[in-house]
Design a protein around this motif. Sequence first.
Motif, short mmCIF file in Angstrom:
data_model
loop_
_atom_site.label_atom_id
_atom_site.label_comp_id
_atom_site.label_asym_id
_atom_site.label_seq_id
_atom_site.Cartn_x
_atom_site.Cartn_y
_atom_site.Cartn_z
N ARG A 114 0.81 -1.22 0.00
CA ARG A 114 0.00 0.00 0.00
C ARG A 114 0.85 1.27 0.00
NH1 ARG A 114 -5.28 -1.21 0.51
NH2 ARG A 114 -5.82 -3.28 1.33
N LEU A 115 2.05 1.15 -0.52
CA LEU A 115 2.90 2.33 -0.74
C LEU A 115 2.67 2.77 -2.18
CD1 LEU A 115 6.12 1.04 1.06
CD2 LEU A 115 4.43 2.65 1.94
N TYR A 116 1.48 3.31 -2.43
CA TYR A 116 1.04 3.53 -3.80
C TYR A 116 1.88 4.56 -4.54
CZ TYR A 116 -3.14 0.93 -2.39
OH TYR A 116 -4.01 -0.04 -1.93
N ASP A 117 2.36 5.58 -3.83
CA ASP A 117 3.19 6.58 -4.51
C ASP A 117 4.48 5.96 -5.03
OD1 ASP A 117 3.94 6.16 -1.87
OD2 ASP A 117 4.71 8.20 -1.60
N ARG A 118 5.08 5.07 -4.24
CA ARG A 118 6.29 4.37 -4.69
C ARG A 118 5.98 3.39 -5.81
NH1 ARG A 118 10.62 4.45 -1.39
NH2 ARG A 118 11.66 3.95 -3.37
N ALA A 119 4.83 2.73 -5.71
CA ALA A 119 4.43 1.80 -6.76
C ALA A 119 4.27 2.53 -8.09
CB ALA A 119 3.13 1.09 -6.38
N VAL A 120 3.61 3.69 -8.06
CA VAL A 120 3.42 4.47 -9.29
C VAL A 120 4.77 4.83 -9.91
CG1 VAL A 120 2.67 6.72 -10.18
CG2 VAL A 120 1.15 5.39 -8.72
N GLU A 121 5.72 5.21 -9.07
CA GLU A 121 7.05 5.59 -9.56
C GLU A 121 7.66 4.48 -10.41
OE1 GLU A 121 11.50 6.40 -7.68
OE2 GLU A 121 9.73 6.49 -6.38
N TYR A 122 7.55 3.23 -9.95
CA TYR A 122 8.18 2.13 -10.67
C TYR A 122 7.31 1.62 -11.81
CZ TYR A 122 12.11 2.20 -7.57
OH TYR A 122 13.24 2.60 -6.91
N TYR A 123 5.98 1.70 -11.67
CA TYR A 123 5.13 1.38 -12.81
C TYR A 123 5.39 2.35 -13.96
CZ TYR A 123 2.07 -2.14 -10.63
OH TYR A 123 1.56 -3.28 -10.07
N GLU A 124 5.61 3.62 -13.63
CA GLU A 124 5.88 4.61 -14.68
C GLU A 124 7.19 4.31 -15.39
OE1 GLU A 124 3.51 8.59 -13.13
OE2 GLU A 124 5.57 8.26 -12.46
N LYS A 125 8.21 3.90 -14.64
CA LYS A 125 9.47 3.51 -15.27
C LYS A 125 9.26 2.30 -16.18
CE LYS A 125 12.46 5.19 -11.52
NZ LYS A 125 13.45 4.81 -10.47
N LEU A 126 8.45 1.35 -15.72
CA LEU A 126 8.16 0.16 -16.53
C LEU A 126 7.38 0.54 -17.79
CD1 LEU A 126 8.26 -2.94 -16.79
CD2 LEU A 126 6.13 -3.01 -15.47
#
Length: 230
Positions: A114-126
């Motif tokens: 549930r660290l969604y801001d960090r998840a978004v960061e890496y999904y965006e890189k992907l």
Amino acid sequence: MKKIKFFVLALGLMLGSVSVMAQDSTYLSNEYAKALALFDKSQKYNDALLTKQALFEILVLNPNDSSAMRSLSELYYNSQQYTSSALVSLDMLERYPNNEIALEIVALSYENLRLYDRAVEYYEKLWLKTENTNVQYQIAYLQYSLRRFTESETNLGMIESKVTAEDKISLNKSDGTIQEIPFAAAIANLRGLMAVEQGNNEEAKAQFTKAISISPDFDAAKNSLAGLNK
């Protein structure tokens, strides 16, 4: 909400590393060979703890073995040890910055934590590497969860301009099963959810109704509309 899982536990490791290590030390080469044998045996007996031990031994002997790092991160992820799967994958990204599997495991792990801001960061890189619409939808959904509605809508608009009526995405139903939904229906449903969060129930009803008209069996949209009509 569906969790994207593009990978399964890797079963093969880099056997070629043994010959490389043999040039430096016969002892290290023998230890590495034993660790690989332990890994193979653990796979044969479906022993996750032994597999983890073998992978640790391999990485101690050869910290740059990307196959071992990938296997260990996947093992942690599939065991729901999301902090550990994120840490191993971050370590992998330090050595192999463009590795798509590591990017995805980090994103998935942070999402499950549930660290969604960090998840978004890496999904965006992907997404920048793959331009995968499923990844972009996941970004949009997490941005909605973070109440970053403008960013979410921007991604939905980009997806909408690219997908066809035949393109589908797999989403979770309320009972935990998976159903395939046209992207257009998923986009309308997410717009409805954002409208609810912004207090615009009429717009939300219109979007949920649109989603259901596109996909009459869309579980999430039907539940959301029913909740508004109570």
